[in-house]
Design an enzyme around this catalytic site. Sequence first.
Site, PDB file in Angstrom:
ATOM      1  CE  LYS A 116       4.263   5.405   2.482  1.00 25.89           C
ATOM      2  NZ  LYS A 116       2.837   5.167   2.345  1.00 25.89           N
ATOM      3  N   GLY A 166      -0.541   2.480  -2.098  1.00 23.35           N
ATOM      4  CA  GLY A 166      -1.741   2.118  -1.332  1.00 23.35           C
ATOM      5  C   GLY A 166      -1.689   0.709  -0.744  1.00 23.35           C
ATOM      6  CG  HIS A 209      -4.794  13.958  -1.303  1.00 23.87           C
ATOM      7  ND1 HIS A 209      -4.009  12.834  -1.163  1.00 23.87           N
ATOM      8  CD2 HIS A 209      -4.054  14.848  -2.000  1.00 23.87           C
ATOM      9  CE1 HIS A 209      -2.843  13.064  -1.750  1.00 23.87           C
ATOM     10  NE2 HIS A 209      -2.848  14.272  -2.274  1.00 23.87           N
ATOM     11  NE  ARG A 292       5.949  10.081  -8.108  1.00 25.37           N
ATOM     12  CZ  ARG A 292       4.683  10.423  -8.099  1.00 25.37           C
ATOM     13  NH1 ARG A 292       4.252  11.388  -8.884  1.00 25.37           N
ATOM     14  NH2 ARG A 292       3.809   9.842  -7.307  1.00 25.37           N
ATOM     15  NE  ARG A 338      -4.803  11.898 -12.131  1.00 23.66           N
ATOM     16  CZ  ARG A 338      -3.835  11.296 -11.437  1.00 23.66           C
ATOM     17  NH1 ARG A 338      -3.561  10.022 -11.667  1.00 23.66           N
ATOM     18  NH2 ARG A 338      -3.163  11.947 -10.521  1.00 23.66           N
TER      19      ARG A 338
HETATM   20  P1  ADP Z   1       0.945   5.214  -0.444  1.00 25.95           P
HETATM   21  O1  ADP Z   1       2.365   5.668  -0.452  1.00 25.95           O
HETATM   22  O2  ADP Z   1       0.812   3.730  -0.444  1.00 25.95           O
HETATM   23  O3  ADP Z   1       0.082   5.898  -1.445  1.00 25.95           O
HETATM   24  P2  ADP Z   1      -0.030   6.999   1.672  1.00 25.95           P
HETATM   25  O4  ADP Z   1       0.668   7.108   2.972  1.00 25.95           O
HETATM   26  O5  ADP Z   1       0.111   8.120   0.709  1.00 25.95           O
HETATM   27  O6  ADP Z   1       0.385   5.602   1.006  1.00 25.95           O
HETATM   28  O7  ADP Z   1      -1.558   6.736   1.932  1.00 25.95           O
HETATM   29  C1  ADP Z   1      -2.423   6.402   0.875  1.00 25.95           C
HETATM   30  C2  ADP Z   1      -3.850   6.722   1.253  1.00 25.95           C
HETATM   31  O8  ADP Z   1      -4.248   5.970   2.411  1.00 25.95           O
HETATM   32  C3  ADP Z   1      -4.088   8.164   1.619  1.00 25.95           C
HETATM   33  O9  ADP Z   1      -4.304   8.974   0.480  1.00 25.95           O
HETATM   34  C4  ADP Z   1      -5.335   8.032   2.461  1.00 25.95           C
HETATM   35  O10 ADP Z   1      -6.469   7.848   1.634  1.00 25.95           O
HETATM   36  C5  ADP Z   1      -5.095   6.751   3.225  1.00 25.95           C
HETATM   37  N1  ADP Z   1      -4.427   7.015   4.516  1.00 25.95           N
HETATM   38  C6  ADP Z   1      -3.096   6.951   4.771  1.00 25.95           C
HETATM   39  N2  ADP Z   1      -2.844   7.291   6.065  1.00 25.95           N
HETATM   40  C7  ADP Z   1      -4.027   7.565   6.632  1.00 25.95           C
HETATM   41  C8  ADP Z   1      -4.445   7.990   7.944  1.00 25.95           C
HETATM   42  N3  ADP Z   1      -3.572   8.172   8.936  1.00 25.95           N
HETATM   43  N4  ADP Z   1      -5.770   8.193   8.157  1.00 25.95           N
HETATM   44  C9  ADP Z   1      -6.656   8.009   7.161  1.00 25.95           C
HETATM   45  N5  ADP Z   1      -6.348   7.617   5.924  1.00 25.95           N
HETATM   46  C10 ADP Z   1      -5.052   7.396   5.644  1.00 25.95           C
END
Ligand code: ADP
Length: 455
Positions: A116, A166, A209, A292, A338
């Site tokens: 990331k 997550g 999102h 993907r 879903r």
């Molecule tokens: P993963 O790859 O584990 O799914 P993500 O980076 O996509 O991780 O983040 C997953 C979720 O965590 C996001 O959809 C959001 O709900 C929350 N999140 C991640 N980063 C932030 C942030 N900077 N501020 C608020 N929520 C966040």
Amino acid sequence: MFDTLLIANRGEIALRIQRAAKGLGLRTVCVYSQADAGAPYLEIADEAICIGPAPARNSYLNVDAIVLAALQTGAGAIHPGYGFLSENAEFVDTIQAAGLTFVGPSAKCIRTMGDKVAAKRAMIAAGVPCVPGPDSALPADIASIKAVADEIGYPVILKAAGGGGGRGMRVVRSGDELAAAAALTREEAQRFFNNPDIYIEKFLQNPRHVEIQVLCDAHGTALWLGDRDCSMQRRHQKVIEEAPAPGIDRSLITEVGERCANACRQIGYVGAGTFEFLYEDGEFYFIEMNTRVQVEHPVTEMVTGIDIVTLQIQVAMGLPLTLSQSDIVTHGHSIECRINAEDPYSFLPSPGTVTGMVLPAGEGVRLDTHIRSGYTIPSQYDSMIAKLIVHGEDRQEALVRMRAALAAFEVQGIVTNIALQADLMRDGGFVAGGVNIHYLEHWLTARSAQSGAAA
Ligand code: ADP
């Protein structure tokens, strides 16, 4: 070029990919675990090969068994679907070392986007807006971490560079919590992802999102296919998706979409992919790229009329995309629900045998499912059994069609979340559009409190 495609997945996506492959005149090979023996989508495969016992690590995650199955059946390419090995760079390396084609981007792109911190750096370089915070991993000493956090301003979120699903994330609301939180997150990062690197960014309190679908060929064409809103989530799992995202200025979406396509050109991305953003107060913040096809790709197909999976396979064949950005016009509105085999209150999975089904149909209704009457849902995998997708001239018509489709849809013999989805399609907040990522959790909490009060 290849004439046979192996599908390294199961369930609805194994069926979806086969439909696209057959449309292109390809032979299909499906691999399956012992738990999926007899699954209906295996019947339409030209060949089906058992690759191991039920646990995914012994079957759908078994790289050697899958590559061997491809070699044995003369498959020239492997489509990974979503989940399982779809974002595993070593899998791509092994496929290519065996002289086969992976339907997806290069191992290098997967590695960059899977880290990331590296992903954030690449996005900043391409002009994609990111969450405020440094584009490098945090140093070890707490004084430096504190200085970075103070500069960003609380609340902040600590995240594992190698994280996913997550996990390995922690919100920090004040400087006093920072040292302990950093130590814990680093320990989790090492334990879950075998990479102790962590990074920090601003924690957005009430974002939506919103994501951008991209599709790129190996000849330098990179397109973006519009946006999706996937804010209706429970425990970071998407429950409802729609396209386009309601109420967002289209010129802003276009600007972000173009930057995503530009980022693809810069990193040499080939295939389908998704840039995920948090959207708050009129601003987009990149969080990650999925390299993907995604579960929710049909809503984009419905509004663009583009068959993403077919083009994904053609791109893997080395064919150029014949579309240009100006050909991509979205029309109307699409929503996906879903449908899961789970208790709509406790959310406990409810595997079992489907004893009967009544399927929704009609104008603008699409059902992507691998189940049928008599099918036994195995307990070992994800509980999603169907995706109900509708299209309408506008969001209102899509909502009306989704309500009718859910009312018609019956799956007997097991418990599903169909009734929950029907309630959500009538919920004032969802109907108004533009809810944030916490909305569904709050809605569910309020529902439990109400049913508790009623009891
Ligand atoms: P993963 O790859 O584990 O799914 P993500 O980076 O996509 O991780 O983040 C997953 C979720 O965590 C996001 O959809 C959001 O709900 C929350 N999140 C991640 N980063 C932030 C942030 N900077 N501020 C608020 N929520 C966040």
